[in-house]
Design an enzyme around this catalytic site. Sequence first.
Site, short mmCIF file in Angstrom:
data_model
loop_
_atom_site.label_atom_id
_atom_site.label_comp_id
_atom_site.label_asym_id
_atom_site.label_seq_id
_atom_site.Cartn_x
_atom_site.Cartn_y
_atom_site.Cartn_z
N HIS A 148 -28.07 18.03 -51.58
CA HIS A 148 -27.86 16.76 -51.54
C HIS A 148 -27.69 15.78 -51.92
O HIS A 148 -27.02 14.44 -52.86
CB HIS A 148 -27.40 17.05 -50.30
N HIS A 187 -19.45 24.19 -44.39
CA HIS A 187 -20.47 22.14 -45.47
C HIS A 187 -22.31 22.43 -45.60
O HIS A 187 -22.57 22.39 -44.47
CB HIS A 187 -19.54 21.23 -44.78
O1 G3P Z 1 -16.98 18.72 -49.55
C1 G3P Z 1 -16.90 17.50 -48.88
C2 G3P Z 1 -18.37 16.95 -48.53
O2 G3P Z 1 -19.23 17.58 -49.15
C3 G3P Z 1 -18.46 15.65 -48.84
O3 G3P Z 1 -19.55 14.44 -48.80
O4 G3P Z 1 -21.48 13.56 -48.91
O5 G3P Z 1 -21.33 16.10 -47.51
O6 G3P Z 1 -21.77 15.56 -50.13
P1 G3P Z 1 -20.74 15.12 -48.98
CA CA Z 2 -20.97 17.81 -51.07
#
Ligand code: G3P
Ligand code: CA
Length: 289
Positions: free
Chosen positions: A81, A39
Amino acid sequence: MHAHAVAAAATAALGATVLLSPGPDGRPVRAAQPTVVAHRGASAYAPENTLSAIDKAARLGFSWVENDVQRTKDGKLVVIHDDSLARTTNVEDVFPGRAPWKVKDFTAAEIARLDAGSWFSPAYAGARVPTLDRYMRRVERNHEKLLLEVKNPELYPGIEAQILKSLSNEGWLDRAHQNRLIVQSFSADSIRTVHRLKPALTTGYLGRPKVADLGGYAGFADLVNPAYADISASYVSAAHALKGPHGKPLRVFTWTVNDAATARKVRGYGVDGIITNKPDVVRTALSAD
Ligand code: G3P
Ligand code: CA
């Protein structure tokens, strides 16, 4: 079912490992291990959404990485992000008068000056916010696969077509890359648009639609990707009972799972993918039994 896995037998589409495990009658049955997705890269160990984070995922032995794509003031695609640069760069020091430091209010040249690594650790001082083009070249060089999130698309009209153009320019929309790319978003409209513009592409909706609504999502999304606290075995089964736009069962990748117990729990639910900041922790958890 995975507890007594006896042999890794093959690698299925999109990277899921297929194991042979004893079924109820003791004979081997095929059971897929969830795909592990790093992630924002291996973001527990390197600054999120940087090239260092996907290099780290590769060094740990993971092929799938996730990122977040947004757009600068002058229309360039960048990987970050938050909608603000403040948390993950030194923008407040470099441009002190520009609060609230939104990505959309800075040019690509300005963002290129920022340090996106020091906030995480001095060891990463000088890491940059990557452009999407540069990021895709590194994913390719690392032989990785990408779960690309269209982040905050409501702020960036037309970003879906722009992302597809960039992916195409980098050679990522050909058949050879089909099993190496998924485009996801929290915006159903955005994913509908991606599916309309490029029907062959694999798409995911981020969220947890009601079971009764899953059929509608399966019209344009191959995956539904909910937070792990929002799912159950019955929810995953309900998704699997439907077919996505490419005629395969609607899959479920869940996030953000960073501990062994939760990794084992969601695998028990039957999820197809686990999105994690700590891919090594998830791998160890899934291989321990
Ligand atoms: O891939 C799932 C996740 O990235 C969604 O939440 O806020 O980390 O982009 P966020
Ligand atoms: Ca994400």
